[in-house]
Design an enzyme around this catalytic site. Structure first.
Site, PDB file in Angstrom:
ATOM      1  N   SER A 172       0.835  -1.238  -0.152  1.00 49.22           N
ATOM      2  CA  SER A 172      -0.147   0.056  -0.034  1.00 49.22           C
ATOM      3  C   SER A 172       0.798   1.315   0.029  1.00 49.22           C
ATOM      4  O   SER A 172       0.473   2.345  -0.448  1.00 49.22           O
ATOM      5  CB  SER A 172      -0.989   0.008   1.177  1.00 49.22           C
ATOM      6  OG  SER A 172       0.039   0.002   2.333  1.00 49.22           O
ATOM      7  N   GLU A 173       1.950   1.224   0.956  1.00 47.92           N
ATOM      8  CA  GLU A 173       3.120   2.310   0.489  1.00 47.92           C
ATOM      9  C   GLU A 173       4.556   1.894   0.789  1.00 47.92           C
ATOM     10  O   GLU A 173       4.800   0.986   1.412  1.00 47.92           O
ATOM     11  CB  GLU A 173       2.610   3.180   1.962  1.00 47.92           C
ATOM     12  CG  GLU A 173       1.612   4.300   1.583  1.00 47.92           C
ATOM     13  CD  GLU A 173       0.178   3.829   2.225  1.00 47.92           C
ATOM     14  OE1 GLU A 173      -0.935   4.417   1.752  1.00 47.92           O
ATOM     15  OE2 GLU A 173       0.217   2.744   3.013  1.00 47.92           O
ATOM     16  N   THR A 174       5.153   2.637   0.198  1.00 44.63           N
ATOM     17  CA  THR A 174       6.751   2.426   0.260  1.00 44.63           C
ATOM     18  C   THR A 174       7.210   3.904   0.436  1.00 44.63           C
ATOM     19  O   THR A 174       7.040   4.905  -0.041  1.00 44.63           O
ATOM     20  CB  THR A 174       7.199   1.924  -1.206  1.00 44.63           C
ATOM     21  OG1 THR A 174       6.786   0.852  -1.325  1.00 44.63           O
ATOM     22  CG2 THR A 174       8.886   1.843  -1.001  1.00 44.63           C
TER      23      THR A 174
END
Length: 289
Positions: free
Chosen positions: A45-47
């Site tokens: 979902s996020e990096t």
């Protein structure tokens, strides 16, 4: 070019579950386009991408597989937990620079806490029926006398107070409609919750739907837990200094997560808040650009 990406589960409950985020260190030479490509290949979902900063101890850029976002709670906790394990945190009180300004970070042993802004509230009575339909619920499923409200402590989330955990479990999210409403209200996503919890001595169980940012459902959302704690304090009059928020228990498969939110108040008014938890490194991936 090969880029090393650490996969770190943030907000683990004990040593299990949590929400995985990618962490890329020494990202100064990467362009925004390259960061987006990496985030898309990582597929989480996020990096978070960590660079040098003239304003704070570290600069963090956050990318979903679809776009850049100003803040990300679990990727922040993942990053600082990983940096702590490498001995790269200069002191217990450290900081991050983002595209939306600088924020304080506090380290307490294995836990990292991130600063959020005082809450801003926006009622949305004109959208209530659409909101209910997008989740397969009715007004009768809400906690009596309470309504969905947009709360912003850095990012905007729609806080939705449900009567019990059964209703929360049985939600039928219509992701296209949630995305449409999120776009209209400039939301990261919906954050429905119940005061019934999986474990004793906790304050709420939650779910988070963020399809506008490519997130059908997320197992831990630190930037949403802050708004929820403020809602519980200001709107529901559950007056505490610290809240324990469960998330991920009702996903399929479950990924139990625990987020701690601490409020700083002056004469009863919230001045700022810190949301935190623990991160554990799970694996390393190599992305080729």
């Amino acid at each position: 070019m090969e880029v090393k990406v650490q996969i770190v589960n943030a907000f683990v409950d004990g040593d299990h579950g949590g929400n995985p985020a990618g962490v890329v260190l020494d990202a100064d030479s990467l362009t925004s386009e390259q960061k987006l490509q990496i985030a898309a290949q990582v597929g989480l979902s996020e990096t978070a991408f960590v660079s040098r900063s003239a304003l704070a101890d570290f600069k963090l850029d956050f990318f979903t597989p679809a776009k850049q976002i100003p803040h990300c709670g679990h990727a922040t906790i993942a990053t600082f937990s990983y940096l702590q394990s490498l001995g790269r945190i200069p002191s217990a009180h450290t900081s991050k620079e983002t595209i939306d300004g600088s924020r304080q970070i506090w380290m307490r042993g294995e836990q990292a806490f991130m600063e959020q802004k005082p809450p801003q509230y926006q009622s949305v009575p004109e959208l209530e029926e659409r909101i209910f339909q997008s989740l397969g619920i009715s007004k009768d499923d809400l906690i009596e006398g309470k309504s969905p409200i947009v709360v912003n402590t850095g990012n905007s989330f729609l806080i939705i107070p449900l009567q019990n955990q059964h209703i929360l479990r049985e939600l039928k999210p219509q992701l296209a409609e949630i995305e449409s409403i999120s776009q209209q209200l400039h939301l990261i996503g919906f954050y429905p919750f119940s005061l019934q919890t999986q474990r004793a001595q906790r304050d709420a169980t939650t779910r988070m739907f963020g399809p506008l940012y490519g997130i059908p459902e997320e197992s831990a959302t630190g930037m949403a837990a802050g708004p929820l704690a403020c809602y519980m304090h200001d709107i529901m009059s559950i007056k505490k200094d610290s809240y324990l928020i469960e998330q991920g228990y009702l996903m399929n498969p479950p990924s139990p997560s625990l987020i701690t939110v601490e409020l700083e108040k002056n004469e009863g008014a919230i001045q700022k808040l810190m949301a935190g938890g623990k991160g554990i490194v799970m694996q390393q991936k190599t992305v080729v650009l």
